[in-house]
Scaffold this motif. Structure first.
Motif, PDB file in Angstrom:
ATOM      1  N   GLY A  80       0.813  -1.202   0.000  1.00 41.77           N
ATOM      2  CA  GLY A  80       0.000   0.000   0.000  1.00 41.77           C
ATOM      3  C   GLY A  80       0.854   1.262   0.000  1.00 41.77           C
ATOM      4  O   GLY A  80       2.065   1.220  -0.201  1.00 41.77           O
ATOM      5  N   PRO A  81       0.244   2.418   0.267  1.00 39.87           N
ATOM      6  CA  PRO A  81       0.959   3.694   0.195  1.00 39.87           C
ATOM      7  C   PRO A  81       1.782   4.025   1.437  1.00 39.87           C
ATOM      8  O   PRO A  81       2.521   5.004   1.451  1.00 39.87           O
ATOM      9  CB  PRO A  81      -0.166   4.711   0.022  1.00 39.87           C
ATOM     10  N   GLN A  82       1.662   3.216   2.488  1.00 35.68           N
ATOM     11  CA  GLN A  82       2.297   3.547   3.768  1.00 35.68           C
ATOM     12  C   GLN A  82       3.817   3.653   3.719  1.00 35.68           C
ATOM     13  O   GLN A  82       4.381   4.668   4.150  1.00 35.68           O
ATOM     14  CB  GLN A  82       1.888   2.496   4.817  1.00 35.68           C
ATOM     15  N   PRO A  83       4.558   2.648   3.213  1.00 29.63           N
ATOM     16  CA  PRO A  83       6.021   2.747   3.314  1.00 29.63           C
ATOM     17  C   PRO A  83       6.594   3.841   2.411  1.00 29.63           C
ATOM     18  O   PRO A  83       6.071   4.111   1.320  1.00 29.63           O
ATOM     19  CB  PRO A  83       6.503   1.369   2.847  1.00 29.63           C
ATOM     20  N   LEU A  84       7.670   4.445   2.869  1.00 32.24           N
ATOM     21  CA  LEU A  84       8.464   5.324   2.018  1.00 32.24           C
ATOM     22  C   LEU A  84       9.280   4.414   1.105  1.00 32.24           C
ATOM     23  O   LEU A  84      10.072   3.600   1.580  1.00 32.24           O
ATOM     24  CB  LEU A  84       9.387   6.183   2.871  1.00 32.24           C
ATOM     25  N   LEU A  85       9.070   4.522  -0.182  1.00 29.55           N
ATOM     26  CA  LEU A  85       9.708   3.632  -1.145  1.00 29.55           C
ATOM     27  C   LEU A  85      10.871   4.358  -1.818  1.00 29.55           C
ATOM     28  O   LEU A  85      10.659   5.297  -2.591  1.00 29.55           O
ATOM     29  CB  LEU A  85       8.683   3.169  -2.181  1.00 29.55           C
ATOM     30  N   LEU A  86      12.090   3.923  -1.494  1.00 31.98           N
ATOM     31  CA  LEU A  86      13.295   4.586  -1.983  1.00 31.98           C
ATOM     32  C   LEU A  86      14.066   3.679  -2.928  1.00 31.98           C
ATOM     33  O   LEU A  86      14.386   2.536  -2.584  1.00 31.98           O
ATOM     34  CB  LEU A  86      14.209   4.976  -0.812  1.00 31.98           C
ATOM     35  N   ALA A  87      14.377   4.185  -4.102  1.00 33.80           N
ATOM     36  CA  ALA A  87      15.260   3.493  -5.033  1.00 33.80           C
ATOM     37  C   ALA A  87      16.700   3.871  -4.689  1.00 33.80           C
ATOM     38  O   ALA A  87      16.978   5.020  -4.337  1.00 33.80           O
ATOM     39  CB  ALA A  87      14.942   3.900  -6.472  1.00 33.80           C
ATOM     40  N   ILE A  88      17.615   2.909  -4.769  1.00 32.35           N
ATOM     41  CA  ILE A  88      19.020   3.179  -4.503  1.00 32.35           C
ATOM     42  C   ILE A  88      19.864   2.583  -5.620  1.00 32.35           C
ATOM     43  O   ILE A  88      19.524   1.547  -6.189  1.00 32.35           O
ATOM     44  CB  ILE A  88      19.478   2.615  -3.135  1.00 32.35           C
ATOM     45  N   SER A  89      20.954   3.249  -5.951  1.00 32.93           N
ATOM     46  CA  SER A  89      21.848   2.745  -6.988  1.00 32.93           C
ATOM     47  C   SER A  89      23.162   3.497  -6.922  1.00 32.93           C
ATOM     48  O   SER A  89      23.225   4.613  -6.397  1.00 32.93           O
ATOM     49  CB  SER A  89      21.213   2.919  -8.376  1.00 32.93           C
ATOM     50  N   GLY A  90      24.200   2.885  -7.462  1.00 31.12           N
ATOM     51  CA  GLY A  90      25.489   3.543  -7.559  1.00 31.12           C
ATOM     52  C   GLY A  90      25.618   4.380  -8.812  1.00 31.12           C
ATOM     53  O   GLY A  90      26.635   5.050  -9.028  1.00 31.12           O
ATOM     54  N   SER A  91      24.591   4.370  -9.668  1.00 31.69           N
ATOM     55  CA  SER A  91      24.584   5.152 -10.901  1.00 31.69           C
ATOM     56  C   SER A  91      23.272   5.917 -11.002  1.00 31.69           C
ATOM     57  O   SER A  91      22.235   5.452 -10.534  1.00 31.69           O
ATOM     58  CB  SER A  91      24.747   4.240 -12.122  1.00 31.69           C
ATOM     59  N   GLN A  92      23.317   7.085 -11.635  1.00 34.64           N
ATOM     60  CA  GLN A  92      22.117   7.901 -11.790  1.00 34.64           C
ATOM     61  C   GLN A  92      21.205   7.288 -12.855  1.00 34.64           C
ATOM     62  O   GLN A  92      21.600   7.143 -14.011  1.00 34.64           O
ATOM     63  CB  GLN A  92      22.494   9.322 -12.200  1.00 34.64           C
ATOM     64  N   PRO A  93      19.989   6.898 -12.501  1.00 37.28           N
ATOM     65  CA  PRO A  93      19.084   6.286 -13.474  1.00 37.28           C
ATOM     66  C   PRO A  93      18.328   7.347 -14.268  1.00 37.28           C
ATOM     67  O   PRO A  93      18.345   8.544 -13.942  1.00 37.28           O
ATOM     68  CB  PRO A  93      18.130   5.491 -12.584  1.00 37.28           C
ATOM     69  N   ARG A  94      17.638   6.912 -15.299  1.00 37.62           N
ATOM     70  CA  ARG A  94      16.760   7.797 -16.045  1.00 37.62           C
ATOM     71  C   ARG A  94      15.521   8.114 -15.210  1.00 37.62           C
ATOM     72  O   ARG A  94      15.110   7.340 -14.369  1.00 37.62           O
ATOM     73  CB  ARG A  94      16.346   7.140 -17.357  1.00 37.62           C
ATOM     74  N   ALA A  95      14.935   9.252 -15.500  1.00 41.89           N
ATOM     75  CA  ALA A  95      13.791   9.716 -14.709  1.00 41.89           C
ATOM     76  C   ALA A  95      12.636   8.720 -14.736  1.00 41.89           C
ATOM     77  O   ALA A  95      11.955   8.505 -13.728  1.00 41.89           O
ATOM     78  CB  ALA A  95      13.330  11.083 -15.219  1.00 41.89           C
ATOM     79  N   GLU A  96      12.403   8.086 -15.880  1.00 46.99           N
ATOM     80  CA  GLU A  96      11.265   7.172 -15.976  1.00 46.99           C
ATOM     81  C   GLU A  96      11.417   5.952 -15.078  1.00 46.99           C
ATOM     82  O   GLU A  96      10.425   5.345 -14.676  1.00 46.99           O
ATOM     83  CB  GLU A  96      11.053   6.729 -17.432  1.00 46.99           C
ATOM     84  N   ALA A  97      12.655   5.606 -14.737  1.00 47.49           N
ATOM     85  CA  ALA A  97      12.885   4.456 -13.849  1.00 47.49           C
ATOM     86  C   ALA A  97      12.463   4.756 -12.425  1.00 47.49           C
ATOM     87  O   ALA A  97      12.276   3.839 -11.622  1.00 47.49           O
ATOM     88  CB  ALA A  97      14.351   4.043 -13.900  1.00 47.49           C
ATOM     89  N   LEU A  98      12.311   6.044 -12.087  1.00 47.51           N
ATOM     90  CA  LEU A  98      12.010   6.455 -10.713  1.00 47.51           C
ATOM     91  C   LEU A  98      10.567   6.903 -10.522  1.00 47.51           C
ATOM     92  O   LEU A  98      10.187   7.313  -9.427  1.00 47.51           O
ATOM     93  CB  LEU A  98      12.948   7.596 -10.303  1.00 47.51           C
ATOM     94  N   ALA A  99       9.769   6.821 -11.573  1.00 47.37           N
ATOM     95  CA  ALA A  99       8.430   7.406 -11.534  1.00 47.37           C
ATOM     96  C   ALA A  99       7.553   6.843 -10.417  1.00 47.37           C
ATOM     97  O   ALA A  99       6.735   7.570  -9.851  1.00 47.37           O
ATOM     98  CB  ALA A  99       7.747   7.201 -12.890  1.00 47.37           C
ATOM     99  N   LEU A 100       7.722   5.571 -10.070  1.00 44.71           N
ATOM    100  CA  LEU A 100       6.861   4.944  -9.070  1.00 44.71           C
ATOM    101  C   LEU A 100       7.466   4.923  -7.671  1.00 44.71           C
ATOM    102  O   LEU A 100       6.868   4.383  -6.750  1.00 44.71           O
ATOM    103  CB  LEU A 100       6.520   3.516  -9.505  1.00 44.71           C
TER     104      LEU A 100
END
Length: 296
Positions: A80-100
């Motif tokens: 659900g919407p409760q958790p803070l969902l953080l993407a992590i990586s050693g490289s800068q991804p494209r914006a579309e990869a982070l949309a969700l």
């Protein structure tokens, strides 16, 4: 400014054991309760079985199996919407990869960045009471907002003091000379932040884990040179970059980042150059080990 709970129930999803263990230790040192999973599929199975509620979920973007936006979508369906969902990586991804995702953390980052992200989301939620959604700019950056981030950002500042021969991508003849910085083996600001967050023995064990892991990966990378397996070579370099960056092992981080960027050389003397680059990486391990040994 709202305040997050003092103890955050956190899930770390990363296929690289070294990065996963480091993140777990760093977050636990901040007082958080941490669970981990070695893949997106394993995390979804774990969530389905335990039904545990998390405040924060951190997931690496580059993993085999379900990852990236597909994993983010499934995590939202399950949690659900409760958790803070953080993407992590050693490289800068494209914006579309982070949309969700709620936000993105570029390795290396301090463990306090997780709390900062939660605070920012709580603050944004309060702002929604007096603003329309269209009036709220989505411009938050962990790298700019985290109070301790400056010392981590120092790892990417060029000093232009040393020149390494590195191959141009898809070079057909010979490698080109590229100016690379030759920073100290250890970022002192990051080191002292870690000293203040955990017992000395645990800190020593973390650095030993990092150095030993790097040496094992370097040995595998030598094998990849012989087999001309460029994809696996880059994956190993990426893993060294991520683990060393979190601990402020600056020289290891920079050298591994260069190897990840350029991969196996394609020039006339490419294989010899690859071996020399790995020798430099080994020497960086030795230098870091000597520095740490002098502080025991």
């Amino acid at each position: 400014m709202p305040s997050p709970p003092s103890l955050l129930r956190t899930l770390v999803i990363d296929d690289d054991e070294m990065s996963r263990d480091l993140l777990t230790i760093l977050l636990e040192a901040e007082g958080h309760a941490v669970d981990s999973a070695n893949s997106g599929d394993a995390a979804l199975t774990q969530l389905d079985r335990s039904r545990r509620v998390y405040d924060v979920i951190l997931t690496d973007l580059q993993m085999p199996g379900i990852a990236g936006p597909a994993l983010a979508r499934r995590l939202r369906q399950v949690c659900g919407p409760q958790p803070l969902l953080l993407a992590i990586s050693g490289s800068q991804p494209r914006a579309e990869a982070l949309a969700l995702f709620d936000d993105f953390l570029l390795k290396p980052f301090p463990a306090t960045a997780v709390t900062d992200a939660l605070l920012k989301r709580a603050s944004d939620a309060e702002s929604h009471q007096s603003r329309t959604l269209s009036a709220i700019p989505n411009t938050f950056s962990i790298a700019a907002a985290a109070s301790d981030q400056a010392s981590y950002d120092d790892m990417s500042l060029p000093t232009q003091e040393h020149v390494y021969d590195v191959p141009a991508p898809f070079a057909s003849q010979s490698p080109v000379s590229c100016v690379m910085d030759h920073p100290p083996a250890l970022n002192e600001q990051i080191y002292h932040q870690l000293v203040g967050s955990m017992p000395p023995q645990q800190l020593q064990e973390m650095y030993a884990l990092c150095i030993n892991d790097a040496r094992k990966r370097i040995a595998r990378m030598r094998q990849m040179i012989e087999e001309r397996d460029g994809a696996e070579f880059v994956r190993e370099a990426h893993a060294i970059k991520g683990g060393s960056g979190m601990l402020g092992a600056t020289e290891l981080h920079r050298l591994a980042a260069a190897l990840e960027t350029y991969g196996l050389t394609r020039g006339q003397h490419g294989e010899e150059q690859d071996v020399n680059s790995l020798d430099e990486l080994c020497a960086a391990c030795d230098r870091l080990e000597r520095i740490l040994g002098s502080r025991v």
